[in-house]
Design an enzyme around this catalytic site. Structure first.
Site, PDB file in Angstrom:
ATOM      1  N   HIS A  66     -31.877   8.974   8.136  1.00 19.71           N
ATOM      2  CA  HIS A  66     -32.069  10.470   8.377  1.00 19.71           C
ATOM      3  C   HIS A  66     -30.851  11.467   8.113  1.00 19.71           C
ATOM      4  O   HIS A  66     -29.852  11.282   8.669  1.00 19.71           O
ATOM      5  CB  HIS A  66     -32.409  10.621  10.002  1.00 19.71           C
ATOM      6  CG  HIS A  66     -33.554  10.189  10.549  1.00 19.71           C
ATOM      7  ND1 HIS A  66     -34.671  10.628  10.496  1.00 19.71           N
ATOM      8  CD2 HIS A  66     -33.565   8.646  10.996  1.00 19.71           C
ATOM      9  CE1 HIS A  66     -35.589   9.612  11.176  1.00 19.71           C
ATOM     10  NE2 HIS A  66     -34.985   8.486  11.250  1.00 19.71           N
ATOM     11  N   ASN A  98     -38.550  13.959   8.545  1.00 17.46           N
ATOM     12  CA  ASN A  98     -38.652  14.672   9.746  1.00 17.46           C
ATOM     13  C   ASN A  98     -37.539  15.709  10.038  1.00 17.46           C
ATOM     14  O   ASN A  98     -37.044  15.917  10.780  1.00 17.46           O
ATOM     15  CB  ASN A  98     -38.934  13.773  11.088  1.00 17.46           C
ATOM     16  CG  ASN A  98     -37.893  12.932  11.213  1.00 17.46           C
ATOM     17  OD1 ASN A  98     -37.031  12.448  10.324  1.00 17.46           O
ATOM     18  ND2 ASN A  98     -37.872  12.327  12.263  1.00 17.46           N
ATOM     19  N   ASP A 311     -31.561   3.007  10.675  1.00 12.87           N
ATOM     20  CA  ASP A 311     -32.122   4.103  11.176  1.00 12.87           C
ATOM     21  C   ASP A 311     -31.194   5.074  11.481  1.00 12.87           C
ATOM     22  O   ASP A 311     -31.159   5.747  12.687  1.00 12.87           O
ATOM     23  CB  ASP A 311     -33.230   3.930  12.325  1.00 12.87           C
ATOM     24  CG  ASP A 311     -33.908   4.809  13.226  1.00 12.87           C
ATOM     25  OD1 ASP A 311     -33.830   6.098  12.318  1.00 12.87           O
ATOM     26  OD2 ASP A 311     -34.476   4.441  14.064  1.00 12.87           O
TER      27      ASP A 311
END
Length: 432
Positions: A66, A98, A311
């Protein structure tokens, strides 16, 4: 002029020297040929980098990060995320969609892809959203997202709740030859406001817990849908014994299902959480039970889980200081992933070095159709040099990432990257 890396060692202990030229590996020497060449290459008209007997490996690949851009640049941006990546030895990273706005339109996907190229450190590959706004109501234009640079489709951060929509998403993705990459979480099984797994820590503190089945129910459902559609179905951040069992069964049944696991789900359980006030221990999926940890390790060892990912999920310091119940989910991982896996599994003798590297290089490249992951003539000159003997203490203040949110602060680890080359360019180095 190219760059020779000399005096290196492979994961198997063999001598290696390689020439990077015009973005590709132009030559690779191994064994006696590499030893013999080391003394004469300085006069060959190329720059020479002496690895000093350290590990020379393909550039690491992380299929789940991310970078927060666009919309949350105070947490991370593509430049700082890329700096963190190359310091961790990663030359290719896949960014989750996202962001704000989410990557549900071709122009936003293209923007992220171009921004990664402009920064020019790691290869930044964007995923596109499965549904518009990640709201689970309407599918995006998969073909347009692929044309803009999307390498797969995911609503990471939320699960696709409606089975019919997921089946149609798989059908469309299969037609385009791209994977569905699923965050598996059935909202109807979640306890309101839960931050921990439904286990020892939650019971001790009288807190609501996230049950294992909230993840596994989606895994089982989606394996059946992948079987029906022929899609490549990839399971994000597997954390439960039940999920691993279902993935194993799916593979045995011939379904095209692959899976990833994060270092923290291999090294930590809910019993390691110190107290409910430290937001650096909050992540989604949460830390599970010791039994789940052992199940994840076993699933890696038998091939049920295919690759390691981080992650990497940076947040602001103030956000993470709110205590676990109010802090956002996520921890950073790019700069500690390899040292954690090396120290806890390779240095202890449980796994071989080549076993770990394969799941961070060649295997993700194969699964996602990427050109890297190997040190061969004609391959991209993406290379990582790692000092396996060097021991350092994890110090978040020294991270290149904007995020400092890690539960591993103070851990003493071995196996630190010291040089990263992407496309034949040295993009970061601590070698003298």
């Amino acid at each position: 002029m190219g760059i020779w890396i000399i005096n290196g060692r492979t994961a198997e202990g063999e001598s290696i020297a390689l020439l990077a030229e015009n973005g590709l590996i132009a030559d690779v020497l191994r064994g006696a040929a590499a030893d013999e060449a080391a003394g004469r290459l300085a006069a060959a008209g190329h720059e020479v980098v002496d690895a000093g007997g350290r590990l020379v490996a393909p550039g690491l690949i992380d299929m789940h990060v991310h970078f927060r851009e666009p919309g949350f640049e105070y947490k991370e941006d593509i430049e700082t995320g890329s700096k963190a990546a190359v310091r961790g030895g990663f030359t290719t990273v896949a960014c989750m969609p996202n962001t704000r706005p989410v990557l549900d339109k071709a122009e936003t996907v293209a923007r992220v892809a171009q921004r990664g190229k402009d920064v020019g450190l790691a290869r930044v590959l964007p995923y596109g959203c499965i549904t518009i706004g990640e709201l689970g109501r309407e599918l995006t234009d998969f073909a347009a997202l692929k044309e803009a640079g999307a390498i797969g489709f995911t609503d990471d951060g939320v699960g696709v709740q409606e089975a019919g929509m997921m089946k149609e998403a798989m059908r469309r993705a299969a037609a385009l030859g791209l994977p569905i990459v699923a965050h598996c979480e059935d909202n109807s099984l979640l306890a309101g406001g839960a931050s921990f797994t439904d286990g020892a820590f939650a019971r001790k503190h009288g807190l609501p817990g996230i049950p294992n089945e909230s993840e596994a129910v989606h895994v089982g459902r989606d394996i059946l849908l992948a079987e029906a559609t022929g899609a490549h179905y990839h399971v994000c951040h597997v954390s439960t014994e039940q999920s691993a069992r279902l993935i194993r069964l799916g593979k045995q049944s011939g379904v095209r299902v692959t899976a990833e696991v994060c270092p923290h789900h291999l090294l930590l359980s809910d019993e390691d959480i110190p107290d409910p006030n430290d937001g650096n221990w909050k992540m989604n999926p949460p830390l599970r039970s010791p039994r789940d940890v052992e199940a994840m390790i076993a699933a890696v060892e038998d091939g049920t889980i295919d690759i390691f990912v981080t992650d990497h999920a940076p947040h602001g310091a103030e956000e993470k200081s709110r205590g676990i119940e109010r802090a956002p989910f996520g921890i950073v991982g790019l700069e500690t992933a390899f040292p954690l896996l090396y120290t806890k599994f390779v240095a202890t003798g449980r796994w071989s070095l080549s076993f770990v590297l394969e799941r961070m290089t060649r295997r993700p490249a194969e699964l996602f159709g990427l050109p890297g992951g190997r040190l061969e003539r004609g391959a991209p000159a993406d290379v990582t040099v790692i000092d396996l003997a060097e021991e350092r203490t994890v110090d978040p203040a020294k991270f290149a990432s904007k995020g400092r949110n890690t539960p591993f602060a103070g851990w003493k680890l071995r196996g630190w990257p010291v040089l990263t080359m992407t496309g034949g360019n040295i993009v970061w180095s601590e070698l003298n």
